[in-house]
Design an enzyme around this catalytic site. Structure first.
Site, PDB file in Angstrom:
ATOM      1  N   TRP A 114      67.946  12.045 -12.376  1.00  0.00           N
ATOM      2  CA  TRP A 114      67.374  12.084 -11.027  1.00  0.00           C
ATOM      3  C   TRP A 114      68.416  11.654  -9.987  1.00  0.00           C
ATOM      4  O   TRP A 114      68.279  10.653  -9.300  1.00  0.00           O
ATOM      5  CB  TRP A 114      66.133  11.210 -10.963  1.00  0.00           C
ATOM      6  N   HIS A 130      57.376  27.730 -17.680  1.00  0.00           N
ATOM      7  CA  HIS A 130      57.974  26.399 -17.858  1.00  0.00           C
ATOM      8  C   HIS A 130      58.217  26.208 -19.348  1.00  0.00           C
ATOM      9  O   HIS A 130      57.345  26.472 -20.163  1.00  0.00           O
ATOM     10  CB  HIS A 130      57.031  25.318 -17.331  1.00  0.00           C
ATOM     11  N   GLU A 181      52.934  10.686  -6.552  1.00  0.00           N
ATOM     12  CA  GLU A 181      51.626  10.042  -6.695  1.00  0.00           C
ATOM     13  C   GLU A 181      51.739   8.575  -7.129  1.00  0.00           C
ATOM     14  O   GLU A 181      50.721   7.923  -7.369  1.00  0.00           O
ATOM     15  CB  GLU A 181      50.759  10.802  -7.706  1.00  0.00           C
ATOM     16  N   ASP A 204      51.082  18.787 -14.887  1.00  0.00           N
ATOM     17  CA  ASP A 204      51.416  18.904 -16.307  1.00  0.00           C
ATOM     18  C   ASP A 204      50.165  19.052 -17.162  1.00  0.00           C
ATOM     19  O   ASP A 204      49.531  18.061 -17.525  1.00  0.00           O
ATOM     20  CB  ASP A 204      52.196  17.669 -16.764  1.00  0.00           C
ATOM     21  N   LEU A 258      65.460  14.983 -16.842  1.00  0.00           N
ATOM     22  CA  LEU A 258      66.594  15.252 -15.963  1.00  0.00           C
ATOM     23  C   LEU A 258      67.199  13.960 -15.430  1.00  0.00           C
ATOM     24  O   LEU A 258      66.542  12.921 -15.357  1.00  0.00           O
ATOM     25  CB  LEU A 258      66.136  16.113 -14.783  1.00  0.00           C
ATOM     26  N   ASP A 310      58.561  17.441  -7.077  1.00  0.00           N
ATOM     27  CA  ASP A 310      57.715  16.805  -8.093  1.00  0.00           C
ATOM     28  C   ASP A 310      57.281  15.398  -7.676  1.00  0.00           C
ATOM     29  O   ASP A 310      57.764  14.824  -6.706  1.00  0.00           O
ATOM     30  CB  ASP A 310      58.498  16.756  -9.401  1.00  0.00           C
ATOM     31  N   GLU A 363      48.890   9.951 -11.572  1.00  0.00           N
ATOM     32  CA  GLU A 363      49.341  10.852 -12.630  1.00  0.00           C
ATOM     33  C   GLU A 363      48.115  11.481 -13.290  1.00  0.00           C
ATOM     34  O   GLU A 363      47.104  10.812 -13.502  1.00  0.00           O
ATOM     35  CB  GLU A 363      50.133  10.051 -13.661  1.00  0.00           C
ATOM     36  N   ARG A 404      52.982  18.956  -6.600  1.00  0.00           N
ATOM     37  CA  ARG A 404      51.768  18.703  -7.369  1.00  0.00           C
ATOM     38  C   ARG A 404      50.900  17.621  -6.742  1.00  0.00           C
ATOM     39  O   ARG A 404      49.679  17.649  -6.872  1.00  0.00           O
ATOM     40  CB  ARG A 404      52.107  18.313  -8.813  1.00  0.00           C
TER      41      ARG A 404
END
Length: 772
Positions: free
Chosen positions: A369, A619, A481, A545, A367, A478, A220, A528
């Site tokens: 998921w 965004h 990682e 982000d 959200l 998204d 992250e 990302r």
């Protein structure tokens, strides 16, 4: 191209434990002691001495010459040159110093919401090197011998360093230490104070990494990463640091024309702190990689991406305008769309990330998921998709590899993908039966096991049926990682080996779903997380982000640096969220200077920036109601529409650049070293870039600025807004230029035919206003 080297001997890896009980206390102690650790060399395998009985000799491997200075010299060393330039050293060891060393270590790994910290506990170092022999067989050279530990002379593990030609300008290497107790491998080579290092994937704080310590582990990005913010973020492990990256890559090239990358997936570290000696260390007894010889940085990028893969051009329809990021349901989307139509705003797509429904968490709005349409959030979805398609506007959604158990009482017919995946054994496990649940803000989620072929097939069908089948033509892919190091995977991979590979498998799955659906070239996704093979599969990167701030480590400045460094590392098509994502809009925290929210000026400056990047996408952020949005009022709508028109006017040029990206690997957003490698003034530039070769962009990255100091490389550069000429024909020069809001410092190369066509497109939209 030759197949990757297979290890000739068993490979050993460090044993590791995952910090669980008392991790908060451990992290606090780590934070308190970190300044002292940075002053010491406790993490280093020290560079040792070298000895040999092998006399000096030279070897030819294709067009490479390996020159060994051996027993008949006082200080043995190794040097590699290429016949194209005998004065240029491709790789060299420090005379009298070991170039191979190893260690016996144990690791402690802290995983917290995707953030990773790895501590080493050394049991033994083997720093001194003995070269016992060198032999060549066809296109392969072997250097072999023993390592000596300073703590004990009784243990002397063997090593073998192999070099093999794979092309006229590429040299593979494999370094293997043959001892079950040695589980960490280190390679040393010379550098110099004036050598600058670029690459390492997306790096958000430093582009030139000389003098730094760069860990290569996907994680992250963190909140703040050194910028000012709540100190509790450090304790919770989510603040990140200057080298936290969603998409790191074990690869670099330098201004000296040298380049190396590793094919290892285990965590590695590049230590560039010493001005004279650089080291590469990997958590394995086997290190593998490739050395490149290129005349220019662009040559090196072409060689590198020829191996790791290249990103295809984005669909033609994307270039027609903005990707409008929104949430809130059908009625709000139609309302904003109506306002944008009144302004004749060019729109390529509406990105509706809350298509699955929203939930409230401590981070704001997040959200559900469970990757299927929530028709209570978007009633009349199919009619909306149809109406937008009629206006040649695509619909995009959001997906990630996590699954949560969503209550479906309001719609019993809806699938529960979490239950489906658990019943079929498609998620990463904590043990043979229990799913490994990963914390995200204030809830936990299961992670799709991408080592399981059946799980991959199942999720690809989810994408084809629930995403593409619902009319979406693009999506954010998204996360990825956070593959747990202690997870149990169907493919029996160790988390240490597989963690960095997970993001590659994730983008590959998304790309395969598009291909299997027959949508290649029309549908696309943006991700990302990444690693060195990501360019083979990704259709578009995004920078993750950033904070809604002017911060240099995690604000708008970091978005510029991340795009530039990512482009140098094979991520040729990349972009950021307009306005950033993360805000901490708490009045008390803001009053004491550690809270923040998106300002109007920041939003407008970010629009100016992204109009000159591959994708122009907004965004709303994690706290939409507390931040200025493009649709906040008439002025913000007009400003957004204006920059969307600028973006659309650059369509033809961007498409040309994407063909270059697909055929040569060249990035769209380019560091100036790519076109001015002999100008030392560009080596440290980190806040301006070239769009292709023809446009120079120096975005305004500080609040309240009305002018900017811009470095112009040799040549004449025409100011896009005024037509005034800057620069010097024969030499680079720094000049102050006007930069009022709405006119960021953008210039094109004098006489550029490409720039003239862009200029005509802008004039047709009444965009560029010249001074008489």
């Amino acid at each position: 191209m030759k197949a990757p080297w297979q290890s000739s001997y068993p490979v050993t890896y460090p044993q590791y434990t995952i910090a669980c009980n008392g991790w908060v206390l451990k992290r606090l102690l780590r934070l308190l002691t970190e300044p002292f650790k940075k002053l010491s060399s406790w993490k280093l395998i020290p560079v040792g001495k070298i000895s040999t009985s092998v006399p000096s000799q030279s070897f030819k491997l294709g067009e490479f010459t390996i020159d060994w200075q051996g027993s008949d010299t006082k200080q043995p060393s190794l040097q590699i040159i290429h016949q194209s330039n005998s004065t240029k050293i491709i790789w060299q060891t420090s005379p009298g110093c070991s170039f191979v060393s190893g260690g016996d270590v144990r690791l402690t790994i802290i995983e917290e919401r995707g953030s990773i910290e790895i501590d080493e506990q050394k049991h033994a170092n083997f720093s001194d090197q003995i070269v016992e022999g060198i032999k060549q067989e066809n296109d392969t050279l072997e250097i072999y011998g023993r390592l000596v530990g300073r703590q004990s002379s009784s243990d002397q593990p063997q090593y073998v360093l192999k070099l093999r030609t794979v092309g006229s300008k590429e040299l593979d290497f494999q370094l293997q230490i043959i001892d079950g107790n040695v589980n960490e491998t280190q390679l040393q080579f010379t550098t110099s104070p004036d050598e600058h290092f670029y690459g390492f994937g997306e790096q958000f704080s430093d582009i030139d990494c000389k003098g730094q310590w760069i860990p290569i582990v996907c994680e992250e990005g963190g909140i703040g990463r050194g910028d000012r913010g709540p100190r509790t973020l450090n304790l919770l492990g989510v603040a990140g640091n200057r080298f936290s990256s969603y998409a790191p890559v074990p690869y670099f090239f330098t201004n000296k024309g040298r380049a190396i990358f590793l094919t290892n997936t285990e965590p590695s570290i590049f230590n560039l702190r010493d001005p004279q000696i650089a080291t590469i260390r990997v958590s394995s007894s086997c290190m593998q990689g490739r050395i490149f010889c290129g005349e220019t940085p662009l040559d090196i990028i072409e060689l590198y991406t020829n191996y790791v893969g290249r990103m295809p051009p984005l669909p033609h329809w994307l270039h027609q305008g903005a990707i409008v990021g929104m949430q809130g349901g059908t009625a709000l989307v139609r309302q904003v769309w109506s306002k944008l139509r009144e302004l004749d705003t060019p729109i390529a797509g509406f990105w509706l990330q809350d298509w699955v429904g929203q939930r409230r968490t401590i981070a704001g709005k997040q959200l559900w998921w469970n990757w299927q349409l929530d028709e209570t959030a978007y009633p009349g979805w199919q009619q909306l998709v149809s109406d937008l398609a009629e206006a040649k506007i695509a619909v995009g959604v959001y997906v990630n590899p996590f699954l949560v158990d969503r209550p479906l009482k309001s719609n019993p017919q809806q699938r529960n993908l979490y239950t489906e995946a658990l019943q079929q054994g498609f998620v990463v496990k904590k043990n043979q039966a229990e799913p490994y649940l990963i914390e995200s803000t204030d809830f936990s989620a299961a992670l799709l096991d991408l080592t399981n072929p059946d799980a991959r097939k199942w999720f690809k069908n989810v994408l084809k049926e629930e995403v593409l089948g619902q009319g979406a033509k693009f999506w954010m892919a998204d996360f990825a990682e956070a593959a747990p190091f202690e997870g149990v995977y169907a493919g029996d991979e160790s988390g240490l080996v597989y963690h960095n590979q997970y993001p590659v498998d994730w983008v590959a799955l998304n790309r395969e779903a598009i291909q299997e659906a027959g949508k290649e070239g029309d549908a696309w996704f943006f991700n990302r997380a990444g690693f060195w093979q990501t360019p083979s599969h990704s259709t578009c990167m995004w920078l993750g982000d950033q904070n809604t701030t002017w911060g240099i480590n995690d604000g708008i400045v970091s978005a510029v640096k991340g795009a530039i460094s990512g482009g140098l590392s094979g991520f040729s098509i990349n972009h950021s969220d307009i306005g950033g994502y993360t805000s901490i809009a708490n009045p008390i925290l803001e009053a004491i200077g550690i809270g923040f929210r998106r300002s109007r000026e920041l939003l407008y400056r970010w629009m100016e920036l992204n109009a000159f990047t591959p994708v122009f996408r907004t965004h709303e952020g994690n706290q939409p109601d507390k931040n200025v949005q493009f649709y906040t009022d008439e002025d913000s709508l007009k400003t957004f529409s204006y920059w969307a028109k600028v973006y659309a006017a650059l369509a033809g040029y961007r498409q040309q650049l994407m063909i270059e990206a697909a055929t040569k690997g060249y990035p769209i957003i380019r560091h100036l070293i790519l076109h001015y490698p002999d100008d030392p003034n560009v080596y440290k530039l980190e806040e301006q870039f070239l769009l292709g070769s023809e446009f120079l962009v120096a975005p305004v990255l500080k609040p309240g600025k009305k002018t900017a100091n811009v470095y112009f490389p040799a040549g004449e550069w025409v100011h896009l807004w005024s037509g005034n000429t800057y620069g010097n024909v024969t030499t680079g020069i720094k000049q102050t230029v006007p930069a009022p809001l709405g006119q960021p410092p953008v210039f094109y190369r004098q006489g550029s035919k490409v720039a003239q066509s862009v200029l005509e497109a802008l004039k047709a939209k009444n965009i560029v206003i010249r001074n008489s």
